[in-house]
Design a protein around this motif. Structure first.
Motif, PDB file in Angstrom:
ATOM      1  N   ARG A 177      72.153 107.462  -6.012  1.00 57.31           N
ATOM      2  CA  ARG A 177      72.243 107.423  -7.470  1.00 57.31           C
ATOM      3  C   ARG A 177      73.213 108.488  -7.995  1.00 57.31           C
ATOM      4  N   ASP A 178      73.194 109.649  -7.369  1.00 54.36           N
ATOM      5  CA  ASP A 178      74.026 110.763  -7.833  1.00 54.36           C
ATOM      6  C   ASP A 178      75.467 110.677  -7.351  1.00 54.36           C
ATOM      7  N   ALA A 179      75.767 109.718  -6.472  1.00 53.59           N
ATOM      8  CA  ALA A 179      77.113 109.633  -5.893  1.00 53.59           C
ATOM      9  C   ALA A 179      77.851 108.363  -6.323  1.00 53.59           C
ATOM     10  N   GLN A 180      77.491 107.817  -7.476  1.00 58.59           N
ATOM     11  CA  GLN A 180      78.161 106.611  -7.955  1.00 58.59           C
ATOM     12  C   GLN A 180      79.543 106.935  -8.527  1.00 58.59           C
ATOM     13  N   LEU A 181      80.475 106.023  -8.330  1.00 60.86           N
ATOM     14  CA  LEU A 181      81.778 106.117  -8.980  1.00 60.86           C
ATOM     15  C   LEU A 181      81.623 105.920 -10.487  1.00 60.86           C
ATOM     16  N   PRO A 182      82.566 106.432 -11.289  1.00 57.75           N
ATOM     17  CA  PRO A 182      82.556 106.058 -12.711  1.00 57.75           C
ATOM     18  C   PRO A 182      82.657 104.544 -12.852  1.00 57.75           C
ATOM     19  N   ASN A 183      82.098 103.996 -13.907  1.00 62.19           N
ATOM     20  CA  ASN A 183      82.122 102.545 -14.088  1.00 62.19           C
ATOM     21  C   ASN A 183      83.539 101.989 -14.113  1.00 62.19           C
ATOM     22  N   MET A 233      81.224 129.307   5.654  1.00 57.95           N
ATOM     23  CA  MET A 233      80.865 127.927   5.294  1.00 57.95           C
ATOM     24  C   MET A 233      81.374 126.978   6.371  1.00 57.95           C
ATOM     25  N   ALA A 234      80.519 126.073   6.840  1.00 60.01           N
ATOM     26  CA  ALA A 234      80.886 125.120   7.884  1.00 60.01           C
ATOM     27  C   ALA A 234      81.718 123.978   7.296  1.00 60.01           C
ATOM     28  N   THR A 235      82.404 123.266   8.186  1.00 59.72           N
ATOM     29  CA  THR A 235      83.178 122.095   7.785  1.00 59.72           C
ATOM     30  C   THR A 235      82.529 120.839   8.380  1.00 59.72           C
ATOM     31  N   VAL A 236      82.710 119.714   7.693  1.00 57.17           N
ATOM     32  CA  VAL A 236      82.109 118.463   8.150  1.00 57.17           C
ATOM     33  C   VAL A 236      83.120 117.327   8.036  1.00 57.17           C
ATOM     34  N   ALA A 237      83.172 116.502   9.071  1.00 55.34           N
ATOM     35  CA  ALA A 237      83.927 115.248   9.054  1.00 55.34           C
ATOM     36  C   ALA A 237      82.917 114.111   9.169  1.00 55.34           C
ATOM     37  N   ALA A 238      83.036 113.117   8.296  1.00 56.08           N
ATOM     38  CA  ALA A 238      82.044 112.048   8.232  1.00 56.08           C
ATOM     39  C   ALA A 238      82.653 110.714   8.652  1.00 56.08           C
ATOM     40  N   TYR A 239      81.817 109.890   9.276  1.00 63.67           N
ATOM     41  CA  TYR A 239      82.222 108.585   9.797  1.00 63.67           C
ATOM     42  C   TYR A 239      81.185 107.576   9.324  1.00 63.67           C
ATOM     43  N   ILE A 240      81.627 106.602   8.527  1.00 67.97           N
ATOM     44  CA  ILE A 240      80.696 105.718   7.833  1.00 67.97           C
ATOM     45  C   ILE A 240      80.881 104.277   8.304  1.00 67.97           C
ATOM     46  N   ASP A 241      79.804 103.713   8.805  1.00 64.57           N
ATOM     47  CA  ASP A 241      79.753 102.305   9.170  1.00 64.57           C
ATOM     48  C   ASP A 241      79.491 101.527   7.879  1.00 64.57           C
ATOM     49  N   GLY A 242      80.567 101.014   7.279  1.00 66.17           N
ATOM     50  CA  GLY A 242      80.479 100.448   5.937  1.00 66.17           C
ATOM     51  C   GLY A 242      79.488  99.320   5.792  1.00 66.17           C
ATOM     52  N   PHE A 243      79.476  98.368   6.714  1.00 67.63           N
ATOM     53  CA  PHE A 243      78.560  97.242   6.588  1.00 67.63           C
ATOM     54  C   PHE A 243      77.124  97.650   6.871  1.00 67.63           C
ATOM     55  N   ASN A 244      76.913  98.577   7.786  1.00 67.76           N
ATOM     56  CA  ASN A 244      75.565  99.050   8.057  1.00 67.76           C
ATOM     57  C   ASN A 244      74.983  99.724   6.822  1.00 67.76           C
ATOM     58  N   ASP A 281      80.548 106.191  -4.278  1.00 65.39           N
ATOM     59  CA  ASP A 281      81.623 107.079  -3.842  1.00 65.39           C
ATOM     60  C   ASP A 281      81.170 107.734  -2.534  1.00 65.39           C
ATOM     61  N   VAL A 282      81.709 107.263  -1.413  1.00 68.11           N
ATOM     62  CA  VAL A 282      81.198 107.730  -0.127  1.00 68.11           C
ATOM     63  C   VAL A 282      81.546 109.196   0.144  1.00 68.11           C
ATOM     64  N   VAL A 283      82.646 109.677  -0.417  1.00 65.15           N
ATOM     65  CA  VAL A 283      82.980 111.094  -0.251  1.00 65.15           C
ATOM     66  C   VAL A 283      81.970 111.960  -1.004  1.00 65.15           C
ATOM     67  N   GLU A 284      81.625 111.543  -2.202  1.00 68.28           N
ATOM     68  CA  GLU A 284      80.623 112.283  -2.968  1.00 68.28           C
ATOM     69  C   GLU A 284      79.265 112.206  -2.280  1.00 68.28           C
ATOM     70  N   LEU A 285      78.972 111.058  -1.657  1.00 63.51           N
ATOM     71  CA  LEU A 285      77.716 110.946  -0.907  1.00 63.51           C
ATOM     72  C   LEU A 285      77.661 111.980   0.207  1.00 63.51           C
ATOM     73  N   VAL A 286      78.750 112.140   0.933  1.00 69.34           N
ATOM     74  CA  VAL A 286      78.787 113.143   2.006  1.00 69.34           C
ATOM     75  C   VAL A 286      78.549 114.537   1.438  1.00 69.34           C
ATOM     76  N   ARG A 287      79.132 114.814   0.285  1.00 71.38           N
ATOM     77  CA  ARG A 287      78.901 116.127  -0.351  1.00 71.38           C
ATOM     78  C   ARG A 287      77.426 116.313  -0.711  1.00 71.38           C
ATOM     79  N   LYS A 288      76.791 115.251  -1.176  1.00 70.89           N
ATOM     80  CA  LYS A 288      75.364 115.352  -1.516  1.00 70.89           C
ATOM     81  C   LYS A 288      74.513 115.557  -0.258  1.00 70.89           C
ATOM     82  N   LEU A 289      74.912 114.927   0.833  1.00 74.57           N
ATOM     83  CA  LEU A 289      74.141 115.032   2.070  1.00 74.57           C
ATOM     84  C   LEU A 289      74.345 116.362   2.775  1.00 74.57           C
ATOM     85  N   ARG A 290      75.539 116.952   2.610  1.00 75.12           N
ATOM     86  CA  ARG A 290      75.851 118.231   3.259  1.00 75.12           C
ATOM     87  C   ARG A 290      76.383 119.207   2.198  1.00 75.12           C
ATOM     88  N   PRO A 291      75.551 119.620   1.257  1.00 77.79           N
ATOM     89  CA  PRO A 291      76.025 120.397   0.096  1.00 77.79           C
ATOM     90  C   PRO A 291      76.573 121.771   0.450  1.00 77.79           C
TER      91      PRO A 291
END
Length: 217
Positions: free
Chosen positions: A193-199, A1-12, A29-39
């Motif tokens: 939609r699938d990577a939202q934080l709990p309310n 299994m590969a590893t991934v490090a993500a870098y997010i331009d928050g305002f973009n 949840d940006v960490v969950e978003l990365v998991r969805k993008l690179r499952p």
């Protein structure tokens, strides 16, 4: 299994989501978003770059609460890097839309985000040189980051690089996609939609809770 490090331009990412979908996905949840993008990859770290807005107390409070909620939810997997806003004087006339030519002589103040793109690029290059992860994932459409991507490729030719374009972009800039052997895709609404934080996100250490802002529903 590969590893991934993500870098997010928050305002973009923020402006892409807001322009395309309004505010309904901003409690992300940006960490969950990365998991969805690179499952199929293991996330080693997510670096989120942003700055707290100026002269808008309510918006700044929402932004601060959001960042705190993400930190609580993700612990050491998420590192937040905050830049700053620099005040500048704009000489374009708000009344007629012209610059320097109308004779109105009007000026007004604005704020410009400073430092985040430089910090993001430097972190991305340093991590690639240190072999922090097999894969670099950049979430941004900012063409100013093209030199950093080129440097990642130069310091670690074996590094896999993926560019995730925020919503609202119809095509990737040639400045970004000109980097050799770079994968590129667009972030779909389903992933947001699938990577939202709990309310409500509660901090078990302090008992404090952070709630999704009413405007972000």
């Amino acid at each position: 299994m590969a590893t991934v490090a993500a870098y997010i331009d928050g305002f973009n990412l923020y402006y892409g989501m807001k322009n395309k979908y309004g505010r309904k996905h901003l409690w992300l949840d940006v960490v969950e978003l990365v998991r969805k993008l690179r499952p199929k990859d293991t996330v080693t770290g997510v670096h989120y770059f942003s700055a707290i807005v100026k002269n808008e107390p309510a918006a700044a409070q929402n932004q601060t609460s959001y960042i705190d909620a993400m930190k609580i939810r993700n612990g050491g997997l998420l590192t937040v890097h905050l830049g700053r806003f620099k005040e500048r004087t704009i000489k374009d006339c708000r009344r007629c839309g012209q610059s320097y030519t109308c004779g109105c002589g009007r000026q007004y103040r604005s704020f410009e985000e400073k430092g985040t793109d430089v910090a993001l690029g430097a972190m991305m290059v340093a991590d690639a040189a240190l072999r922090i992860a097999d894969t670099t994932l950049l979430i941004s459409a900012d063409t100013d980051l093209a030199p950093a991507l080129s440097t990642v490729r130069a310091v670690n030719p074996a590094q896999r690089i993926y560019l995730a374009m925020p919503p609202g972009n119809t095509k990737a800039s040639s400045h970004l996609t000109s980097i050799g052997d770079l994968g590129q895709f667009f972030i779909r609404e389903q992933a947001l939609r699938d990577a939202q934080l709990p309310n409500i996100v509660a901090d078990p250490a302090t008992g404090r809770s952070y709630t999704r802002p009413a405007k972000w529903s």
